[in-house]
Write a protein that holds these residues in place. Structure first.
Motif, PDB file in Angstrom:
ATOM      1  N   THR A  15       0.848  -1.508  -0.110  1.00 43.39           N
ATOM      2  CA  THR A  15       0.041  -0.104  -0.064  1.00 43.39           C
ATOM      3  C   THR A  15       0.767   1.117  -0.139  1.00 43.39           C
ATOM      4  OG1 THR A  15      -0.171  -0.163   2.381  1.00 43.39           O
ATOM      5  CG2 THR A  15      -1.893  -1.267   1.063  1.00 43.39           C
ATOM      6  N   GLU A  16       2.087   1.004   0.210  1.00 43.87           N
ATOM      7  CA  GLU A  16       3.264   2.310   0.243  1.00 43.87           C
ATOM      8  C   GLU A  16       4.343   2.222  -0.285  1.00 43.87           C
ATOM      9  OE1 GLU A  16       2.879   3.489   4.434  1.00 43.87           O
ATOM     10  OE2 GLU A  16       4.482   2.079   4.892  1.00 43.87           O
ATOM     11  N   ASN A  68       1.580   6.905  -0.363  1.00 44.57           N
ATOM     12  CA  ASN A  68       0.583   5.747  -0.493  1.00 44.57           C
ATOM     13  C   ASN A  68       0.254   5.589  -1.945  1.00 44.57           C
ATOM     14  OD1 ASN A  68       0.527   5.304   2.328  1.00 44.57           O
ATOM     15  ND2 ASN A  68      -0.997   7.053   2.411  1.00 44.57           N
TER      16      ASN A  68
END
Length: 412
Positions: A15-16, A68
């Motif tokens: 996610t990041e 993100n």
């Protein structure tokens, strides 16, 4: 008109990422799909392409910032960017003296540009070896320097002094009592942070134990030498040692399935396939891309898969899919000269096979002392799942298959 550049989807469960490097600076011309930034994820480096052609606008985040998926990191403006400067005409003989004067400034600017595009790891190597980065030919994307480029240059010219431009770009060394002593703080890459966390977690979670054996490489070496040329001519890839060991692992895992399994809560997961994670040295650190369904691949299929993964690891083009999964790991420390090691499990896997350098050693054969090319083998495993008897049997099966490769053909 501005177009936003967003962090692309990075893969399942990711996610990041961290901004590792800006490949384009404000004002630079940008083509459609041309990379403008490099992101560092937990596993691989991912390049962010420009969605449109135009001019590099604002860099909204800085190198080292965490972003993100879907976050806006830059803008692309309409128009044409800075064109490359046209080469200057050759000066007349009378003007050569005047034309030579600006050269140091131009050289300094070139040096600083080269320094600012280097990754922290490469920059650290340049400083350690006291090299002039502008004199090193880069083999990375867009001619950027890699760690291998710097190490090769260091071996070729170990006494080269650092250039003033590099010294100016380097951080001010910490004060110390002795001249020439310096220290530098470099933020760990996201990949290195993840490696550190996973390996420490493996030590704290798994009941790790390592068992050793050695094997006589004579038969494999003889087979490889005998069929090397014909194998490469037919399959277009070199016959290496890794295909023998991968096939041997597949053979042993068939008899000892727990080594190719994992613990999931209070359950044990067994696989009827073998996805081998092959540890490969890449510019950003050690990565473990996966050879899928290794149990069903031929020697040529394994060698082609390993060659492709190794090539893309050095180029930095591995994808998240290349790194996700894996049921067993093979780590070949022998390519760096390692004699023996205790490799650490790659969670959630339950075992890892460590290979080491081949060296001539005296051994006893038929009551006589002879010299044989020997290699130490090390199997680290999770004792919660794999019993000592199973681990020893697994390693013994690999040893027997390597010392008598015919076993790999008749599944013995």
């Amino acid at each position: 008109m501005s177009t936003e550049v967003k962090v692309p989807t990075l893969g399942e469960s990711v996610t990041e990422a961290t901004i590792g490097e800006w490949l384009k600076q404000p004002g630079d011309a940008v083509a459609v799909d041309e990379p403008i930034a490099s992101l560092e994820t937990d596993k691989v480096a991912v390049e962010v392409p420009s969605p449109v052609a135009g001019v590099m606008g604002q860099q909204i985040v800085a190198v080292g910032d965490t972003v993100n998926v879907g976050a806006v990191i830059a803008t692309i403006e309409a128009g044409e960017g800075k064109a490359a400067p046209a080469p200057a005409a050759a000066p007349a003989p009378a003007a050569k003296a005047e034309a030579a004067a600006p050269a140091p400034a131009a050289r300094s600017e070139e040096s600083v540009d080269t320094v600012t595009t280097m990754s922290p790891a490469v920059r650290r190597l340049v400083l350690e070896h006291g090299l002039d980065p502008t004199k090193i030919k880069g083999s990375g994307k867009d001619g950027r320097l890699t760690k291998e480029d710097v190490l090769a240059a260091a071996n070729a010219a170990p006494d080269t002094a650092a250039t003033p431009a590099l010294a100016a770009a380097a951080p001010t060394p910490a004060a110390s009592g002795a001249p020439g002593r310096r220290e530098e703080r470099v933020k760990m890459t996201r990949m290195r942070q993840t490696i550190a966390k996973r390996l420490k977690s493996a030590q704290e979670t798994a009941a790790m134990l390592t068992t050793f054996n050695d094997c006589d490489m004579s038969a494999v070496i003889e087979t490889r030498e005998k069929y090397r040329d014909s194998f490469e001519k037919k399959h277009g890839v070199r016959l290496g040692f890794m295909s023998f060991f991968t096939k041997a692992v597949a053979l042993a895992a068939h008899d000892i399935p727990s080594v190719n399994g994992r613990i999931d809560g209070d359950e044990i997961v067994y696989y009827d396939y073998l996805d081998v994670s092959i540890a490969v040295s890449a510019p950003n650190g050690l990565v473990v891309p996966i050879v899928r369904n290794a149990e069903s691949l031929s020697f040529a299929g394994i060698e082609k898969a390993i060659a492709d993964l190794g090539k893309r690891a050095k180029e930095g083009t591995l994808t998240m899919d290349d790194m996700t999964g894996g049921t067993f790991t093979i780590s070949n420390g022998g390519v760096f000269g390692g004699l023996m090691s205790t490799p650490i499990i790659n969670p959630p896997q339950s075992a890892v096979l460590g290979l080491h350098r081949i060296e001539d050693r005296p051994v006893v054969r038929n009551g006589e002392i002879v010299i044989r090319p020997m290699m130490y083998l090390a199997l680290s495993y999770d004792h919660r799942l794999v019993d000592g008897r199973e681990a020893v049997t697994f390693l013994k099966t690999i040893k027997e298959a390597i010392e008598d490769p015919t076993r790999l053909l008749i599944d013995l």
